[in-house]
Design a protein around this motif. Sequence first.
Motif, PDB file in Angstrom:
ATOM      1  N   GLU A  96      74.689  67.642  -6.946  1.00 25.01           N
ATOM      2  CA  GLU A  96      74.066  68.288  -8.112  1.00 25.01           C
ATOM      3  C   GLU A  96      72.590  68.568  -7.852  1.00 25.01           C
ATOM      4  O   GLU A  96      72.081  69.665  -8.144  1.00 25.01           O
ATOM      5  CB  GLU A  96      74.221  67.389  -9.346  1.00 25.01           C
ATOM      6  CG  GLU A  96      73.564  67.956 -10.596  1.00 25.01           C
ATOM      7  CD  GLU A  96      73.640  66.992 -11.773  1.00 25.01           C
ATOM      8  OE1 GLU A  96      72.921  67.221 -12.764  1.00 25.01           O
ATOM      9  OE2 GLU A  96      74.404  66.005 -11.694  1.00 25.01           O
ATOM     10  N   ALA A  97      71.893  67.594  -7.301  1.00 27.28           N
ATOM     11  CA  ALA A  97      70.466  67.764  -7.020  1.00 27.28           C
ATOM     12  C   ALA A  97      70.235  68.813  -5.933  1.00 27.28           C
ATOM     13  O   ALA A  97      69.323  69.653  -6.031  1.00 27.28           O
ATOM     14  CB  ALA A  97      69.864  66.430  -6.599  1.00 27.28           C
ATOM     15  N   GLU A  98      71.060  68.788  -4.890  1.00 28.34           N
ATOM     16  CA  GLU A  98      70.907  69.763  -3.810  1.00 28.34           C
ATOM     17  C   GLU A  98      71.164  71.177  -4.297  1.00 28.34           C
ATOM     18  O   GLU A  98      70.436  72.107  -3.932  1.00 28.34           O
ATOM     19  CB  GLU A  98      71.862  69.406  -2.663  1.00 28.34           C
ATOM     20  CG  GLU A  98      71.460  68.142  -1.906  1.00 28.34           C
ATOM     21  CD  GLU A  98      72.427  67.810  -0.800  1.00 28.34           C
ATOM     22  OE1 GLU A  98      72.027  67.063   0.117  1.00 28.34           O
ATOM     23  OE2 GLU A  98      73.582  68.282  -0.841  1.00 28.34           O
ATOM     24  N   ASN A  99      72.180  71.354  -5.115  1.00 23.07           N
ATOM     25  CA  ASN A  99      72.470  72.683  -5.662  1.00 23.07           C
ATOM     26  C   ASN A  99      71.329  73.180  -6.538  1.00 23.07           C
ATOM     27  O   ASN A  99      71.004  74.380  -6.547  1.00 23.07           O
ATOM     28  CB  ASN A  99      73.772  72.661  -6.455  1.00 23.07           C
ATOM     29  CG  ASN A  99      74.994  72.517  -5.567  1.00 23.07           C
ATOM     30  OD1 ASN A  99      74.926  72.785  -4.362  1.00 23.07           O
ATOM     31  ND2 ASN A  99      76.110  72.097  -6.134  1.00 23.07           N
ATOM     32  N   ALA A 100      70.716  72.265  -7.286  1.00 20.93           N
ATOM     33  CA  ALA A 100      69.577  72.641  -8.131  1.00 20.93           C
ATOM     34  C   ALA A 100      68.394  73.083  -7.274  1.00 20.93           C
ATOM     35  O   ALA A 100      67.683  74.041  -7.615  1.00 20.93           O
ATOM     36  CB  ALA A 100      69.178  71.471  -9.026  1.00 20.93           C
ATOM     37  N   ILE A 101      68.181  72.406  -6.150  1.00 21.32           N
ATOM     38  CA  ILE A 101      67.078  72.772  -5.254  1.00 21.32           C
ATOM     39  C   ILE A 101      67.336  74.137  -4.619  1.00 21.32           C
ATOM     40  O   ILE A 101      66.423  74.970  -4.503  1.00 21.32           O
ATOM     41  CB  ILE A 101      66.892  71.698  -4.166  1.00 21.32           C
ATOM     42  CG1 ILE A 101      66.370  70.399  -4.796  1.00 21.32           C
ATOM     43  CG2 ILE A 101      65.931  72.184  -3.072  1.00 21.32           C
ATOM     44  CD1 ILE A 101      66.355  69.215  -3.845  1.00 21.32           C
TER      45      ILE A 101
END
Length: 374
Positions: A96-101
């Motif tokens: 989730e965090a990587e996709n947001a970045i």
Amino acid sequence: MRAEAQNAVDAVEKSLELLGQRLGLDTAQHRLEEFNARTEDPDLWNDPAKAQKLMRERQLLVDALDTYNGLKQELSDNIELAELGEMEEDAEVVTEAENAIIALEKRAAEKELEALLNGEADGNDTFLEINAGAGGTEACDWAQMLQRMYVRWAEKRGFKVELQSEEAGSEAGIKSCAYKISGTNAYGWLKSESGVHRLVRISPFGKGTRETSFASVWVYPVVDDNIEIEVNPADIRIDTYRSSGAGGQHVNTTDSAVRITHAPTGIVVTSSEKSQHQNRDIAMKALKSRLYQMELDKRNEAINAAHESKGSAGWGNQIRSYVLQPYQMVKDLRTNHETSDTSGVLDGDLDGFMAATLAMDVSGKSRSEAQAEG
């Protein structure tokens, strides 16, 4: 963190660096405090025009600071979230965090480009002129290819494109043309295109030989109604003549064409698309815009750098080369930005070249310095 996400982190950090540089981060807060103090002056609105200008400038600074701080905070939050997920071995949180970045990278790049377009006249509509240079019929054909390229670029952006004048080549293509292009930041985007464009290809006119052709592009902003440009009637000569264009949809062939020559500067502008009265009005607006551009050049080194290579349309003055034979390559000689997708570029895919030149202007490098680094 997977490689794609780490690359996105690096890209966002680079965008933030450029945004901070463009914003003048070291002094931004101090400037905002000064704006706030001035807005509290009870006499401010005695001059509504001045007050509105001040409020607009303040809001631009506030928006720029909010954008920078928001992007920076969002990047930091998602990096921390990814690290936390890795520590707790929670793959879902990490993803989730990587996709947001990765999504943030695109938004940061968009804001980066927007930040580049904050020059004095960047938000204005623009005039664009193309003139065939050295190369005879080949150059006239090349000028027409550039004409199509810029029209396609503008149309893809939803800009309004109005042909102001056009002169056909004696055998093929065009000797020259002029457009007014209207849309958000039209001048800001197109100003980097001023200069000489060089084409290398196999001749399409039965020679079968490799030919080099040149054409010059000249871009200058449409003058806002609130910008006063005085033109002394004694300094101009107005001639009317029959348009030498091919007629049809784009160019009329009546005696309505107008040419205005400004004696002090040698500037010549023409319009041959409307009635004589309309052509006179269009040509005067174009003349005022050219004079305004000259004033911008004197005051703004960044804009001046974008035009330093204008010169004559021939060897030694080109800003960009379009090679179709013996290999496929378009390369900007100021930034070294290049692509092998020549058909895409000639179909109007110019954003990468424009963005690279804008970024170079922000960094403060001259054309020669950029070439030396290359």
